[in-house]
Write a protein that holds these residues in place. Structure first.
Motif, PDB file in Angstrom:
ATOM      1  N   ILE A 245      -4.732   2.520  -0.642  1.00 48.37           N
ATOM      2  CA  ILE A 245      -5.956   3.306  -0.532  1.00 48.37           C
ATOM      3  C   ILE A 245      -7.132   2.345  -0.640  1.00 48.37           C
ATOM      4  N   GLU A 246      -8.089   2.456   0.273  1.00 51.44           N
ATOM      5  CA  GLU A 246      -9.190   1.490   0.282  1.00 51.44           C
ATOM      6  C   GLU A 246     -10.018   1.536  -1.005  1.00 51.44           C
ATOM      7  N   ASP A 247     -10.004   2.678  -1.707  1.00 47.64           N
ATOM      8  CA  ASP A 247     -10.754   2.769  -2.962  1.00 47.64           C
ATOM      9  C   ASP A 247     -10.221   1.793  -4.011  1.00 47.64           C
TER      10      ASP A 247
ATOM     11  N   TRP B  33       1.609   7.184  -3.901  1.00 52.42           N
ATOM     12  CA  TRP B  33       0.419   7.051  -4.730  1.00 52.42           C
ATOM     13  C   TRP B  33       0.600   5.972  -5.795  1.00 52.42           C
TER      14      TRP B  33
ATOM     15  N   SER C  59      -0.337   2.816  -4.126  1.00 52.86           N
ATOM     16  CA  SER C  59      -1.651   2.839  -3.483  1.00 52.86           C
ATOM     17  C   SER C  59      -2.598   1.768  -3.998  1.00 52.86           C
TER      18      SER C  59
END
Length: 211
Positions: A45-47, A146, A149
């Motif tokens: 996830i880019e976050d 997740w 991630s």
């Protein structure tokens, strides 16, 4: 370190045949999780890059900033996860590698706690049925992806399951010291909503004490 194999062997000898079968099943389920995790390890996830940047800049002496020279603002909501990545980075582990390794390790450690929760929720029932819980987690793409991630999901799930398992032990009278409070404190430091779970746990302990 030389005594570790001896301690493991001693622990294994003191297990009943039924406990050995359960331990073997959990080990196999953990292997399933690791294979599933490796299959999705490229997912991210880019976050997560926000947390990785803060951790790297902290160790590099720039402070808790998203990039060198920027304003010192808290742009992350997962302080405990950020500090763990920073600690590994200080030891020479790249931030992205550290996040991936912790995602794998924390996911594996979550599995026996999930088993313990279901087993305690079904006292007197067939304990082998509780193995379904960690197996479903190991096979769950959502759980695995997740965890891979780069975000704090694996740590949050581990602390939540460990806290609930410990809380159930304390409520049943099998433990005298409320170590669950420490676990839920770490949970609140992992994500803001952890404070809600900590409040529920504290309320349960307070009501049990009053009773």
């Amino acid at each position: 370190m030389d005594r570790v194999p001896q301690r493991v062997q001693g622990w294994w000898r003191h297990r009943t045949p039924h406990e050995r079968r359960q331990a073997t099943a959990l080990a196999l389920i953990s292997g399933v999780y690791v294979l599933h995790y490796l299959a999705h390890s490229i997912f991210f996830i880019e976050d997560a890059a926000i947390t990785l940047s803060y951790a790297r800049n902290l160790v590099d002496g720039e402070g808790l900033v998203p990039f060198p020279g920027s304003e010192r603002v808290e742009g992350f909501s997962n302080p405990l996860w950020t500090w763990l990545i920073a600690a590994l980075y200080a030891l020479g582990v790249p931030t992205w590698t550290g996040a991936k390794v912790m995602g794998a390790v924390f996911g594996v450690v979550t599995l026996p706690f999930a088993f313990g929760i279901v087993r305690r929720a079904r006292p007197g029932a067939n304990e082998d049925v509780a193995l379904i819980a960690p197996l479903l987690l190991a096979l769950s793409p959502q759980f695995v992806m997740w965890n891979a991630s780069g975000l704090e999901n694996s740590l949050f799930c581990l602390l939540l399951t460990a806290g609930v398992w410990r809380l159930l032990k304390e409520l049943a009278g099998d433990a005298t010291r409320p170590w669950s409070a420490l676990v839920f404190a770490f949970l609140a430091m992992t994500r803001p909503e952890g404070m809600a779970y900590a409040a529920f746990a504290g309320t349960a302990l307070a009501l049990d004490a009053c009773a």
